[in-house]
Design an enzyme around this catalytic site. Structure first.
Site, short mmCIF file in Angstrom:
data_model
loop_
_atom_site.label_atom_id
_atom_site.label_comp_id
_atom_site.label_asym_id
_atom_site.label_seq_id
_atom_site.Cartn_x
_atom_site.Cartn_y
_atom_site.Cartn_z
N ARG A 81 0.81 -1.22 0.00
CA ARG A 81 0.00 0.00 0.00
C ARG A 81 0.84 1.28 0.00
O ARG A 81 0.33 2.37 -0.23
CB ARG A 81 -0.98 0.01 1.19
CG ARG A 81 -2.23 -0.79 0.90
CD ARG A 81 -3.14 -0.84 2.10
NE ARG A 81 -2.66 -1.76 3.12
CZ ARG A 81 -3.15 -1.84 4.36
NH1 ARG A 81 -4.13 -1.04 4.73
NH2 ARG A 81 -2.67 -2.72 5.21
N GLY A 140 -7.06 -7.23 14.85
CA GLY A 140 -7.50 -8.37 15.63
C GLY A 140 -8.17 -7.89 16.91
O GLY A 140 -7.69 -6.96 17.56
N ARG A 143 28.13 24.22 3.13
CA ARG A 143 28.28 22.86 2.62
C ARG A 143 29.24 22.07 3.50
O ARG A 143 29.90 22.62 4.37
CB ARG A 143 28.69 22.92 1.15
CG ARG A 143 27.54 23.47 0.27
CD ARG A 143 27.99 23.80 -1.11
NE ARG A 143 28.55 22.64 -1.77
CZ ARG A 143 29.34 22.70 -2.85
NH1 ARG A 143 29.66 23.89 -3.37
NH2 ARG A 143 29.80 21.60 -3.39
N ALA A 154 33.58 41.96 0.11
CA ALA A 154 32.33 41.53 -0.53
C ALA A 154 32.62 40.95 -1.91
O ALA A 154 33.52 41.41 -2.62
CB ALA A 154 31.39 42.71 -0.66
N ASN A 187 38.65 27.50 -6.53
CA ASN A 187 39.37 26.32 -6.03
C ASN A 187 39.50 25.23 -7.08
O ASN A 187 40.19 24.26 -6.88
CB ASN A 187 38.65 25.76 -4.80
CG ASN A 187 37.20 25.41 -5.08
OD1 ASN A 187 36.57 25.99 -5.98
ND2 ASN A 187 36.66 24.47 -4.34
N ALA A 204 40.63 46.40 -4.27
CA ALA A 204 39.37 45.99 -4.88
C ALA A 204 39.63 45.37 -6.25
O ALA A 204 40.52 45.82 -6.98
CB ALA A 204 38.43 47.17 -5.01
C1 UD1 Z 1 -1.74 -8.38 12.71
C2 UD1 Z 1 -2.43 -9.20 13.78
C3 UD1 Z 1 -3.62 -8.43 14.31
C4 UD1 Z 1 -3.20 -7.09 14.81
C5 UD1 Z 1 -2.45 -6.33 13.74
C6 UD1 Z 1 -1.85 -5.06 14.30
C7 UD1 Z 1 -2.05 -11.52 13.19
C8 UD1 Z 1 -2.64 -12.72 12.60
N1 UD1 Z 1 -2.82 -10.45 13.22
O1 UD1 Z 1 -2.68 -8.28 11.64
O2 UD1 Z 1 -4.24 -9.15 15.35
O3 UD1 Z 1 -4.32 -6.33 15.23
O4 UD1 Z 1 -1.36 -7.12 13.24
O5 UD1 Z 1 -1.26 -4.32 13.28
O6 UD1 Z 1 -0.94 -11.55 13.66
N2 UD1 Z 1 4.64 -10.28 8.48
C9 UD1 Z 1 5.74 -11.02 8.16
N3 UD1 Z 1 5.57 -12.25 7.63
C10 UD1 Z 1 4.34 -12.76 7.38
C11 UD1 Z 1 3.21 -11.99 7.71
C12 UD1 Z 1 3.39 -10.74 8.26
O7 UD1 Z 1 6.87 -10.60 8.37
O8 UD1 Z 1 4.27 -13.88 6.90
C13 UD1 Z 1 4.83 -8.94 9.04
C14 UD1 Z 1 4.29 -7.88 8.12
O9 UD1 Z 1 5.32 -7.39 7.29
C15 UD1 Z 1 3.80 -6.84 9.09
C16 UD1 Z 1 3.42 -7.63 10.34
O10 UD1 Z 1 4.08 -8.87 10.22
O11 UD1 Z 1 4.81 -5.92 9.44
C17 UD1 Z 1 1.93 -7.80 10.51
O12 UD1 Z 1 1.42 -8.56 9.45
P1 UD1 Z 1 0.07 -8.26 8.73
O13 UD1 Z 1 -0.16 -9.27 7.69
O14 UD1 Z 1 0.02 -6.84 8.34
O15 UD1 Z 1 -0.94 -8.53 9.92
P2 UD1 Z 1 -2.28 -7.78 10.15
O16 UD1 Z 1 -3.31 -8.32 9.24
O17 UD1 Z 1 -2.05 -6.34 10.18
CA CA Z 2 -0.68 -4.66 9.26
#
Ligand code: UD1
Ligand code: CA
Length: 483
Positions: free
Chosen positions: A17, A148, A341, A388, A394, A431
Site C-alpha cells: 500500500r 484483531g 556545505r 564583498a 578552487n 578591490a
Molecule cells: C496483525 C495481527 C492483528 C493485529 C495487527 C496489528 C495476526 C494474525 N494479526 O494483523 O491481530 O491487530 O497485526 O497491526 O498476527 N509479516 C511477516 N511475515 C508474514 C506476515 C506478516 O513478516 O508472513 C509482518 C508484516 O510485514 C507486518 C506484520 O508482520 O509488518 C503484521 O502482518 P500483517 O499481515 O500486516 O498482519 P495484520 O493483518 O495487520
Molecule cells: Ca498490518
C-alpha cells in the site's frame, strides 16, 4: 538477575500500500527509518538478542537492521505465510544461531515508528509480573476496523484474539484490539507454534492463534491496554506515514520544550529524533534540524533554516540558512541566505553573511566573510575580513586546490583567489584583485591595471543612443558655454 529477553521484529511483508520501490519499514520519519525507531525502542528493553524477520528486499532491510543492532539475527522468510509462520522462522534462526530461546520473547512489527522504549519496557515488566504464558499489548480504539479483536469472558479473562476477517458481527463490535506487540514465555511459544494451523479466512498461520492454544493448555493469558494507542499504530500507506511523522515531530518538540527549548511555531518546526538541543535554545518558524545536529545553549536558529548533521555553538545565530555537516562556533553569526556545505567550520564570533556559499573551509575566530562570496577549500585566519563578492577559485577544471589566508588580513571587494595560493598574515588586497601568486605577510596586492578614461567615447561610438543623449545632456549642464 536480568532475565533473558529476545525481541523479534517482523518485517518480511511487502507493504504494497506504500506503492513504493522502497520497502515500507525503510521509509523515514523523524530522521530514522520506521524499523529504526522500533529497533531503538527494542534496545531500551536491553534484549539479549534481536531477531528480524526479513523477506521482501531482504538485503536492504537486513542492512538497516544491522546498522542499528550489529549482532541482530536475520531470519529469512521466503514466503509470507502469516505472522505465526514468521515467528516460527525467527525461532528457528535463533536456535540455529545460539540455541533455543529462553525466558521472554517479545514480538513487534517494523512499522510502528511512535513506539517508545519506555512503553515496551513497561509491557515486558507487566508480562513478567503476570506470569502469563502470553501477554498482549492491547489498545482500546474508536475504529478497530482491520485489527484483531481481544475477546474476554464475563470475568474479563482473555480468551482469544480473532482477526477482522474471521470475526462474527458481534465480535467486530469489540474495540479492544491487538496492537501486534505480544510477549511470550519462550518455552510455551516453541511448543505452541507447531500447533498453529492456517484454516482461516486468510489461509495464513496466525500468531494470534497462540492465545487460544495457551488457554487450551490451561495457561494464563494477559492483555495490557496501552494508554497511548498511537504508539502501536502501524503505518500502511503514505497518508499514515505523514500523520505518524507529524505526530512524532509534535512529541519530539513537546519533549524539547519541557527541557527548556523555545519553539516559536511548533507547526512549522521539524526536529529529528536524533537531534540534541540545549536549554535556552530558540527555534524560530520554519526550522528543520536533521540527523546528528546539535545546538548549544542560547543559540537562535531561524527563521527558515535547515541544518543537517551540523553543530551550532553557544549563543550562535543562524538565520535563513541551509547547512550540512557544518560547525558554527560560539557566538558566531550565519545568514541570512547562507549555504554551508560539508566541512564548513566557522570559528567563535566569526561571520558568514548574506549570499555566501562555503565548503570545506576553516574560518578562524572572529573572521568574517560578510557578503556575496564563494569560499571553498580554504583556511582563513582569525580576525581576517574577506571583502564583498570574493570568489575562492578552487577548481581549475581538473583538480581542487586550497587557498590560505592568514590572520588579520583585509582583502578587497570583488577579489578572485586562484588556488593554490596563499595570502599572508596582516596582508591586504585592493578591490578587484585577482590573486594568482602568494601575497607575503603585511603586503598589499593589487592586480587591476590603472584606470584609463577615454573622453567623449560614448558620443563618438554610440551616437543617437539614450546613453549618448544622457551623456551629452550632462556635459551641456556642467558647461553651458560648450552647448
Ligand atoms: C496483525 C495481527 C492483528 C493485529 C495487527 C496489528 C495476526 C494474525 N494479526 O494483523 O491481530 O491487530 O497485526 O497491526 O498476527 N509479516 C511477516 N511475515 C508474514 C506476515 C506478516 O513478516 O508472513 C509482518 C508484516 O510485514 C507486518 C506484520 O508482520 O509488518 C503484521 O502482518 P500483517 O499481515 O500486516 O498482519 P495484520 O493483518 O495487520
Ligand atoms: Ca498490518
Amino acid at each position: 538477575m536480568p532475565q533473558d529477553l529476545t525481541v523479534i521484529v517482523l518485517a518480511a511483508g511487502g507493504g504494497t500500500r506504500m506503492k513504493s520501490k522502497t520497502m515500507k519499514v525503510l521509509h523515514r520519519v523523524g530522521g530514522r527509518t520506521m524499523i529504526g525507531h522500533v529497533l531503538a525502542a527494542a534496545a531500551a528493553t536491553e534484549p539479549r538478542r534481536v531477531v528480524a524477520v526479513v523477506g521482501h528486499q531482504r538485503e536492504a532491510v537486513g542492512a538497516e537492521v544491522r546498522e542499528h543492532v550489529a549482532d541482530a539475527v536475520l531470519a529469512v522468510q521466503e514466503e509470507q505465510l502469516g505472522t505465526g509462520h514468521a515467528v516460527a522462522v525467527a525461532m528457528e534462526a535463533l536456535a540455529a544461531d545460539e540455541g533455543e530461546a529462553v525466558g521472554t520473547v517479545v514480538v513487534a512489527t517494523g512499522d510502528t515508528p511512535l513506539l517508545t522504549g519506555q512503553s515496551l519496557r513497561s509491557f515486558v515488566a507487566d508480562h513478567r509480573a503476570s506470569q502469563a504464558a502470553v501477554s498482549i499489548l492491547s489498545g482500546v480504539v474508536e475504529d478497530p476496523f482491520g485489527l484483531g479483536r481481544v475477546l474476554r469472558n464475563d470475568d474479563g479473562d482473555v480468551l482469544a484474539i480473532v482477526e477482522e476477517k474471521d470475526a462474527t458481527p458481534q465480535q467486530r463490535e469489540v474495540r479492544e484490539i491487538n496492537s501486534g506487540i505480544l510477549a511470550f514465555d519462550a518455552t510455551f511459544l516453541a511448543s505452541a507454534l507447531p500447533r498453529v494451523g492456517n484454516d482461516n479466512a486468510k489461509g495464513e498461520y496466525y500468531l494470534t492463534d497462540v492465545i487460544g492454544l495457551a488457554r487450551g493448555d490451561g495457561l494464563a493469558v494477559a492483555a495490557h491496554p496501552v494508554d497511548d494507542v498511537r504508539q502501536t499504530e502501524g503505518v500502511n500507506d503514505r497518508a499514515q506515514l505523514a500523520r505518524a511523522g507529524a505526530e512524532l515531530n509534535r512529541r519530539i518538540l513537546d519533549r524539547w520544550m519541557r527541557e527548556g527549548v523555545t519553539v516559536m511555531d511548533p507547526a512549522t518546526t521539524w526536529v529529528d529524533a536524533t537531534v540534541d538541543l540545549a536549554p535556552d535554545v530558540t527555534l524560530l518558524p520554519g526550522v528543520q534540524l536533521l540527523g546528528a545536529t546539535t545546538v548549544a545553549e542560547d543559540a537562535v536558529i531561524g527563521p527558515d533554516t535547515t541544518l543537517e548533521d551540523c553543530e551550532v555553538g553557544p549563543g550562535a545565530r543562524v538565520v535563513r540558512t541551509h547547512g550540512q555537516l557544518a560547525v558554527v562556533g560560539e557566538g558566531a553569526t550565519v545568514g541570512p541566505f547562507s549555504y554551508l556545505r560539508p566541512g564548513s567550520v566557522l570559528g567563535a564570533r566569526g561571520k558568514i553573511g548574506a549570499f555566501v556559499e562555503t565548503k570545506n573551509v576553516e574560518i578562524g575566530e572572529g573572521a568574517k566573510v560578510p557578503h556575496l562570496s564563494y569560499v571553498g577549500d580554504a583556511e582563513i585566519g582569525e580576525g581576517t575580513n574577506i571583502g564583498a563578492g570574493t570568489i575562492f577559485a578552487n577548481y581549475d577544471g581538473v583538480a581542487k586546490h586550497r587557498t590560505t589566508v592568514g590572520r588579520h588580513a583585509r582583502t578587497g571587494s570583488n577579489n578572485t583567489f586562484v588556488a593554490p595560493v596563499s595570502i599572508g598574515d596582516g596582508a591586504g588586497t585592493g578591490a578587484g584583485t585577482v590573486v594568482r601568486e602568494d601575497v607575503p605577510p603585511g603586503s598589499l596586492a593589487v592586480s587591476a591595471g590603472p584606470q584609463r578614461v577615454i573622453e567623449g567615447w560614448v558620443t563618438r561610438r554610440r551616437p543617437g543612443t539614450d546613453q549618448a543623449a544622457a551623456a551629452e545632456a550632462a556635459v551641456a549642464q556642467s558647461d553651458p558655454a560648450e552647448g
